[in-house]
Design a protein around this motif. Structure first.
Motif, PDB file in Angstrom:
ATOM      1  N   PRO A  85       0.817  -1.210   0.000  1.00 28.93           N
ATOM      2  CA  PRO A  85       0.000   0.000   0.000  1.00 28.93           C
ATOM      3  C   PRO A  85       0.854   1.266   0.000  1.00 28.93           C
ATOM      4  O   PRO A  85       1.936   1.306   0.593  1.00 28.93           O
ATOM      5  CB  PRO A  85      -0.795  -0.095   1.312  1.00 28.93           C
TER       6      PRO A  85
ATOM      7  N   GLU B  41      -4.183   0.457   4.746  1.00 29.68           N
ATOM      8  CA  GLU B  41      -5.242  -0.211   3.992  1.00 29.68           C
ATOM      9  C   GLU B  41      -6.635   0.283   4.403  1.00 29.68           C
ATOM     10  O   GLU B  41      -7.635  -0.358   4.116  1.00 29.68           O
ATOM     11  CB  GLU B  41      -5.160  -1.729   4.187  1.00 29.68           C
TER      12      GLU B  41
ATOM     13  N   LYS C   5      -9.393   3.360   3.998  1.00 27.90           N
ATOM     14  CA  LYS C   5      -9.732   4.470   3.103  1.00 27.90           C
ATOM     15  C   LYS C   5      -9.650   5.792   3.853  1.00 27.90           C
ATOM     16  O   LYS C   5     -10.197   5.926   4.949  1.00 27.90           O
ATOM     17  CB  LYS C   5     -11.134   4.277   2.540  1.00 27.90           C
TER      18      LYS C   5
ATOM     19  N   GLU D 152      -9.870  -0.615   2.552  1.00 27.88           N
ATOM     20  CA  GLU D 152      -9.333  -0.580   1.194  1.00 27.88           C
ATOM     21  C   GLU D 152      -8.627  -1.885   0.848  1.00 27.88           C
ATOM     22  O   GLU D 152      -8.388  -2.167  -0.320  1.00 27.88           O
ATOM     23  CB  GLU D 152      -8.353   0.588   1.028  1.00 27.88           C
TER      24      GLU D 152
ATOM     25  N   ASP E 211      -7.901  -5.675  -0.009  1.00 28.47           N
ATOM     26  CA  ASP E 211      -8.653  -6.609  -0.842  1.00 28.47           C
ATOM     27  C   ASP E 211      -8.152  -8.029  -0.577  1.00 28.47           C
ATOM     28  O   ASP E 211      -7.995  -8.811  -1.502  1.00 28.47           O
ATOM     29  CB  ASP E 211      -8.473  -6.215  -2.314  1.00 28.47           C
TER      30      ASP E 211
ATOM     31  N   LYS F 233     -12.887  -5.268   0.312  1.00 29.55           N
ATOM     32  CA  LYS F 233     -12.646  -3.898  -0.171  1.00 29.55           C
ATOM     33  C   LYS F 233     -13.971  -3.136  -0.216  1.00 29.55           C
ATOM     34  O   LYS F 233     -14.956  -3.591  -0.778  1.00 29.55           O
ATOM     35  CB  LYS F 233     -12.002  -3.913  -1.548  1.00 29.55           C
ATOM     36  N   GLY F 234     -13.971  -1.976   0.439  1.00 32.29           N
ATOM     37  CA  GLY F 234     -15.157  -1.132   0.477  1.00 32.29           C
ATOM     38  C   GLY F 234     -16.089  -1.422   1.633  1.00 32.29           C
ATOM     39  O   GLY F 234     -17.066  -0.702   1.843  1.00 32.29           O
TER      40      GLY F 234
END
Length: 181
Positions: free
Chosen positions: A47, A113, A115, A131, A133, A139-140
Protein backbone atom coordinates in the motif's frame (compact mmCIF):
# COMPACT_ATOMS: atom_id res chain seq x y z
CA UNK A 1 -23.62 -44.21 -2.25
CA UNK A 2 -20.15 -43.51 -0.83
CA UNK A 3 -18.75 -43.09 -4.35
CA UNK A 4 -21.48 -40.56 -5.22
CA UNK A 5 -20.74 -38.59 -2.09
CA UNK A 6 -17.02 -38.68 -2.85
CA UNK A 7 -17.62 -37.43 -6.41
CA UNK A 8 -19.93 -34.67 -5.16
CA UNK A 9 -17.34 -33.62 -2.57
CA UNK A 10 -14.61 -33.57 -5.21
CA UNK A 11 -16.80 -31.55 -7.58
CA UNK A 12 -17.58 -29.05 -4.82
CA UNK A 13 -13.88 -28.67 -4.04
CA UNK A 14 -13.09 -28.05 -7.72
CA UNK A 15 -15.83 -25.43 -7.96
CA UNK A 16 -14.79 -23.72 -4.73
CA UNK A 17 -11.11 -23.77 -5.66
CA UNK A 18 -12.00 -21.78 -8.76
CA UNK A 19 -12.94 -18.78 -6.62
CA UNK A 20 -10.46 -15.94 -6.37
CA UNK A 21 -7.45 -15.13 -8.52
CA UNK A 22 -7.52 -17.15 -11.75
CA UNK A 23 -3.83 -16.56 -12.48
CA UNK A 24 -2.77 -19.35 -10.13
CA UNK A 25 -1.15 -22.54 -11.35
CA UNK A 26 -1.93 -25.96 -9.95
CA UNK A 27 1.20 -25.99 -7.79
CA UNK A 28 1.25 -22.39 -6.60
CA UNK A 29 -1.71 -20.46 -5.25
CA UNK A 30 -2.00 -17.04 -3.69
CA UNK A 31 -4.87 -17.91 -1.37
CA UNK A 32 -6.15 -20.48 1.07
CA UNK A 33 -9.12 -21.02 3.31
CA UNK A 34 -9.34 -18.75 6.33
CA UNK A 35 -10.46 -20.23 9.65
CA UNK A 36 -13.61 -18.13 9.28
CA UNK A 37 -14.14 -19.05 5.61
CA UNK A 38 -13.29 -17.35 2.35
CA UNK A 39 -10.03 -17.00 0.51
CA UNK A 40 -7.05 -14.77 1.12
CA UNK A 41 -5.08 -13.52 -1.86
CA UNK A 42 -2.33 -11.05 -2.47
CA UNK A 43 -0.66 -9.53 -5.47
CA UNK A 44 2.31 -8.57 -3.32
CA UNK A 45 1.64 -4.89 -3.90
CA UNK A 46 2.52 -2.70 -0.94
CA UNK A 47 0.00 0.00 0.00
CA UNK A 48 1.05 3.57 -0.74
CA UNK A 49 2.77 5.25 2.19
CA UNK A 50 3.82 2.01 3.92
CA UNK A 51 7.35 2.37 5.30
CA UNK A 52 9.88 -0.44 5.30
CA UNK A 53 10.98 -1.46 8.79
CA UNK A 54 14.30 0.11 9.76
CA UNK A 55 15.44 -2.70 12.04
CA UNK A 56 13.13 -5.73 11.69
CA UNK A 57 13.65 -8.79 13.87
CA UNK A 58 13.27 -10.91 10.72
CA UNK A 59 15.20 -9.59 7.71
CA UNK A 60 13.84 -9.84 4.17
CA UNK A 61 14.96 -13.19 2.72
CA UNK A 62 15.30 -14.86 6.13
CA UNK A 63 13.26 -17.82 7.34
CA UNK A 64 10.97 -18.04 10.37
CA UNK A 65 8.31 -20.36 11.72
CA UNK A 66 4.72 -19.10 11.83
CA UNK A 67 3.34 -19.65 15.33
CA UNK A 68 -0.25 -18.47 14.76
CA UNK A 69 -3.10 -20.11 12.91
CA UNK A 70 -5.32 -17.25 11.80
CA UNK A 71 -5.37 -19.11 8.47
CA UNK A 72 -5.76 -22.84 7.96
CA UNK A 73 -2.41 -24.51 7.31
CA UNK A 74 -0.40 -21.60 8.63
CA UNK A 75 0.65 -22.74 12.12
CA UNK A 76 4.14 -24.28 12.18
CA UNK A 77 4.76 -23.49 8.50
CA UNK A 78 8.20 -22.27 7.50
CA UNK A 79 7.94 -18.73 6.15
CA UNK A 80 10.28 -16.78 3.93
CA UNK A 81 10.16 -13.08 4.75
CA UNK A 82 9.24 -11.11 1.61
CA UNK A 83 8.78 -7.70 3.25
CA UNK A 84 8.98 -6.05 6.69
CA UNK A 85 7.11 -2.83 7.53
CA UNK A 86 6.52 -0.66 10.58
CA UNK A 87 2.85 0.32 10.95
CA UNK A 88 -0.29 -0.06 13.01
CA UNK A 89 -2.01 -3.40 12.52
CA UNK A 90 -5.70 -3.98 13.19
CA UNK A 91 -8.12 -6.83 13.74
CA UNK A 92 -11.50 -5.90 12.30
CA UNK A 93 -15.07 -7.15 12.12
CA UNK A 94 -17.11 -6.47 8.99
CA UNK A 95 -19.88 -7.76 6.76
CA UNK A 96 -18.56 -8.54 3.27
CA UNK A 97 -19.81 -6.24 0.50
CA UNK A 98 -20.75 -9.40 -1.39
CA UNK A 99 -23.11 -10.46 1.40
CA UNK A 100 -22.81 -13.40 3.70
CA UNK A 101 -22.00 -13.78 7.34
CA UNK A 102 -20.21 -11.13 9.33
CA UNK A 103 -16.46 -11.74 9.66
CA UNK A 104 -15.32 -11.35 13.27
CA UNK A 105 -11.80 -10.42 14.40
CA UNK A 106 -10.16 -10.71 10.97
CA UNK A 107 -6.37 -10.69 11.24
CA UNK A 108 -4.92 -8.36 9.83
CA UNK A 109 -5.29 -5.12 7.96
CA UNK A 110 -2.85 -2.27 8.35
CA UNK A 111 -3.32 1.47 8.75
CA UNK A 112 -2.39 2.08 5.11
CA UNK A 113 -5.24 -0.21 3.99
CA UNK A 114 -7.95 2.05 5.44
CA UNK A 115 -9.73 4.47 3.10
CA UNK A 116 -8.80 8.09 3.80
CA UNK A 117 -6.88 6.98 6.90
CA UNK A 118 -6.41 9.58 9.61
CA UNK A 119 -2.86 10.57 10.55
CA UNK A 120 -3.21 8.96 13.99
CA UNK A 121 -3.92 5.26 14.53
CA UNK A 122 -7.49 4.15 15.11
CA UNK A 123 -8.68 2.61 18.37
CA UNK A 124 -10.95 -0.31 19.21
CA UNK A 125 -14.54 0.61 18.41
CA UNK A 126 -13.71 3.05 15.59
CA UNK A 127 -15.54 2.58 12.29
CA UNK A 128 -13.51 2.60 9.05
CA UNK A 129 -13.86 1.78 5.36
CA UNK A 130 -11.51 -1.03 4.28
CA UNK A 131 -9.33 -0.58 1.19
CA UNK A 132 -7.60 -3.95 1.62
CA UNK A 133 -8.65 -6.61 -0.84
CA UNK A 134 -7.34 -9.65 1.05
CA UNK A 135 -10.65 -11.50 0.81
CA UNK A 136 -13.65 -11.35 -1.48
CA UNK A 137 -16.05 -8.67 -0.25
CA UNK A 138 -13.49 -6.94 1.97
CA UNK A 139 -12.65 -3.90 -0.17
CA UNK A 140 -15.16 -1.13 0.48
CA UNK A 141 -16.65 -2.82 3.53
CA UNK A 142 -17.44 -0.82 6.65
CA UNK A 143 -15.51 -2.33 9.53
CA UNK A 144 -15.21 -1.89 13.27
CA UNK A 145 -11.70 -1.90 14.69
CA UNK A 146 -11.46 -4.72 17.26
CA UNK A 147 -7.84 -4.12 18.25
CA UNK A 148 -4.89 -1.98 17.24
CA UNK A 149 -1.16 -2.51 17.74
CA UNK A 150 1.93 -0.61 16.60
CA UNK A 151 4.37 -3.27 15.38
CA UNK A 152 6.38 -4.65 12.50
CA UNK A 153 4.29 -6.61 10.01
CA UNK A 154 5.64 -9.05 7.50
CA UNK A 155 4.63 -10.21 4.06
CA UNK A 156 5.58 -13.89 3.79
CA UNK A 157 5.70 -16.86 1.45
CA UNK A 158 5.00 -20.26 2.97
CA UNK A 159 3.77 -23.74 2.17
CA UNK A 160 0.46 -24.70 3.78
CA UNK A 161 0.87 -27.44 6.37
CA UNK A 162 -2.65 -28.67 5.45
CA UNK A 163 -2.61 -28.76 1.66
CA UNK A 164 1.06 -28.47 0.71
CA UNK A 165 0.17 -25.53 -1.55
CA UNK A 166 2.50 -22.55 -1.81
CA UNK A 167 1.10 -19.26 -0.51
CA UNK A 168 2.84 -16.22 -1.97
CA UNK A 169 2.90 -12.69 -0.58
CA UNK A 170 0.62 -13.39 2.37
CA UNK A 171 -0.46 -10.15 4.04
CA UNK A 172 0.10 -9.90 7.07
CA UNK A 173 1.93 -11.71 9.84
CA UNK A 174 2.94 -9.79 12.95
CA UNK A 175 6.30 -10.09 14.64
CA UNK A 176 4.66 -11.90 17.59
CA UNK A 177 3.38 -14.59 15.16
CA UNK A 178 6.88 -15.58 14.05
CA UNK A 179 9.74 -17.37 15.75
CA UNK A 180 13.32 -17.96 14.71
CA UNK A 181 13.92 -21.41 13.29
Amino acid sequence: MKKKLLYLSAAAMVILSGCGDDTNSDKEVNHEEMNHGGSHSSSGEVPEGLKEATNPTFEVGSKATITDDHMKGMKDAEATIVGAYDTTVYTISYTPTTGGEKVEDHKWIIHEEIKDAAADPYEAGDEVIVEADHMEGMKGATAIIDSAEQTTVYMVDYTSTDSGEEVKNHKWVTESELSAE
